[in-house]
Write a protein that holds these residues in place. Sequence first.
Motif, short mmCIF file in Angstrom:
data_model
loop_
_atom_site.label_atom_id
_atom_site.label_comp_id
_atom_site.label_asym_id
_atom_site.label_seq_id
_atom_site.Cartn_x
_atom_site.Cartn_y
_atom_site.Cartn_z
N GLU A 88 0.81 -1.20 0.00
CA GLU A 88 0.00 0.00 0.00
C GLU A 88 0.85 1.26 0.00
O GLU A 88 1.92 1.30 0.60
N ALA A 89 0.34 2.28 -0.68
CA ALA A 89 1.05 3.56 -0.77
C ALA A 89 0.03 4.69 -0.83
O ALA A 89 -1.13 4.49 -1.21
N LEU A 90 0.48 5.88 -0.44
CA LEU A 90 -0.33 7.09 -0.57
C LEU A 90 0.28 7.95 -1.68
O LEU A 90 1.50 8.08 -1.77
N TYR A 91 -0.58 8.54 -2.49
CA TYR A 91 -0.15 9.33 -3.63
C TYR A 91 -0.95 10.63 -3.67
O TYR A 91 -2.16 10.62 -3.46
N SER A 92 -0.25 11.74 -3.92
CA SER A 92 -0.96 13.00 -4.11
C SER A 92 -0.36 13.73 -5.30
O SER A 92 0.83 13.56 -5.62
N LEU A 93 -1.18 14.53 -5.95
CA LEU A 93 -0.78 15.26 -7.15
C LEU A 93 -1.51 16.60 -7.15
O LEU A 93 -2.70 16.66 -6.84
N ASN A 107 -6.29 34.41 -19.68
CA ASN A 107 -6.19 33.01 -19.27
C ASN A 107 -7.00 32.76 -18.00
O ASN A 107 -7.10 33.63 -17.13
N TYR A 108 -7.53 31.57 -17.92
CA TYR A 108 -8.22 31.10 -16.72
C TYR A 108 -7.39 29.97 -16.15
O TYR A 108 -7.09 29.00 -16.84
N TYR A 109 -7.00 30.07 -14.88
CA TYR A 109 -6.18 29.06 -14.22
C TYR A 109 -7.06 28.24 -13.28
O TYR A 109 -7.80 28.80 -12.47
N SER A 110 -6.99 26.94 -13.40
CA SER A 110 -7.77 26.06 -12.53
C SER A 110 -6.85 25.02 -11.90
O SER A 110 -6.11 24.33 -12.59
N GLN A 111 -6.88 24.97 -10.58
CA GLN A 111 -6.05 24.03 -9.84
C GLN A 111 -6.84 22.75 -9.58
O GLN A 111 -8.01 22.79 -9.22
N HIS A 112 -6.16 21.62 -9.77
CA HIS A 112 -6.76 20.30 -9.52
C HIS A 112 -5.80 19.52 -8.63
O HIS A 112 -4.58 19.62 -8.78
N SER A 113 -6.36 18.74 -7.73
CA SER A 113 -5.50 17.91 -6.88
C SER A 113 -6.12 16.53 -6.70
O SER A 113 -7.33 16.34 -6.84
N PHE A 114 -5.25 15.58 -6.41
CA PHE A 114 -5.64 14.19 -6.19
C PHE A 114 -4.97 13.72 -4.90
O PHE A 114 -3.78 13.97 -4.69
N SER A 115 -5.72 13.04 -4.05
CA SER A 115 -5.19 12.38 -2.86
C SER A 115 -5.77 10.97 -2.85
O SER A 115 -6.97 10.80 -2.61
N ILE A 116 -4.92 9.98 -3.13
CA ILE A 116 -5.44 8.63 -3.28
C ILE A 116 -4.55 7.61 -2.58
O ILE A 116 -3.36 7.83 -2.37
N GLY A 130 -9.78 7.36 -3.46
CA GLY A 130 -9.45 8.61 -2.79
C GLY A 130 -10.32 9.75 -3.29
O GLY A 130 -11.46 9.53 -3.69
N THR A 131 -9.75 10.95 -3.27
CA THR A 131 -10.52 12.12 -3.67
C THR A 131 -9.76 12.95 -4.69
O THR A 131 -8.53 12.94 -4.74
N THR A 132 -10.52 13.65 -5.48
CA THR A 132 -9.99 14.67 -6.37
C THR A 132 -10.70 15.97 -6.04
O THR A 132 -11.90 15.96 -5.71
N THR A 133 -9.96 17.06 -6.07
CA THR A 133 -10.53 18.37 -5.77
C THR A 133 -10.42 19.23 -7.01
O THR A 133 -9.34 19.38 -7.58
N GLU A 138 -14.28 21.70 -4.76
CA GLU A 138 -15.24 20.62 -4.53
C GLU A 138 -14.54 19.27 -4.64
O GLU A 138 -13.83 19.02 -5.60
N ASP A 139 -14.76 18.43 -3.64
CA ASP A 139 -14.15 17.10 -3.60
C ASP A 139 -15.07 16.07 -4.23
O ASP A 139 -16.29 16.13 -4.06
N SER A 140 -14.47 15.13 -4.95
CA SER A 140 -15.20 14.00 -5.52
C SER A 140 -14.45 12.72 -5.18
O SER A 140 -13.22 12.68 -5.25
#
Length: 149
Positions: A88-93, A107-116, A130-133, A138-140
């Motif tokens: 098992e491992a934890l990964y974030s981006l 330009n329109y800048y949009s930040q996205h993140s992943f925690s899985i 995990g989740t993506t923001t 908003e988290d999904s």
Amino acid sequence: MRTLILIVTAVIMFSCSDNNSDNFYNGDSSTSAPYNISGKTLELYKSNGSVYLCVEHYPEPECFIPMDGIDYLHYPPEYSYERIRKNEALYSLQAVKVTYIPYYQSNYYSQHSFSIGLSFSTASSGTYSGTTTNSYGEDSYISGTFTLY
């Protein structure tokens, strides 16, 4: 907030795992999570089998996401990876995507993140959850399979 989500995800993911599993290599490398993923590509798949995300990794925190619109000059994407158990491992981006809006000529800048969490069933594949923001904060919940090559 992201830290809390990551902790809750990790607790849920690992509460059902075998309590006798060790954190160290025991000679069976066929299902061991690697200690780092530098030089490897991670592909996350949706439930229908299509690629959800593809990331090429270099020494932390550098990575490359092969898609249009990633702002490498001003906001290069960053990742972190931590092996927490044998399988098992934890990964974030974190990544920023830039989109040019012709109407506003800006330009329109949009930040996205992943925690899985990654659960390895072989040395190069398994399942993730995990989740993506999104850029609105908003988290999904996301889950599926992955390949690491």
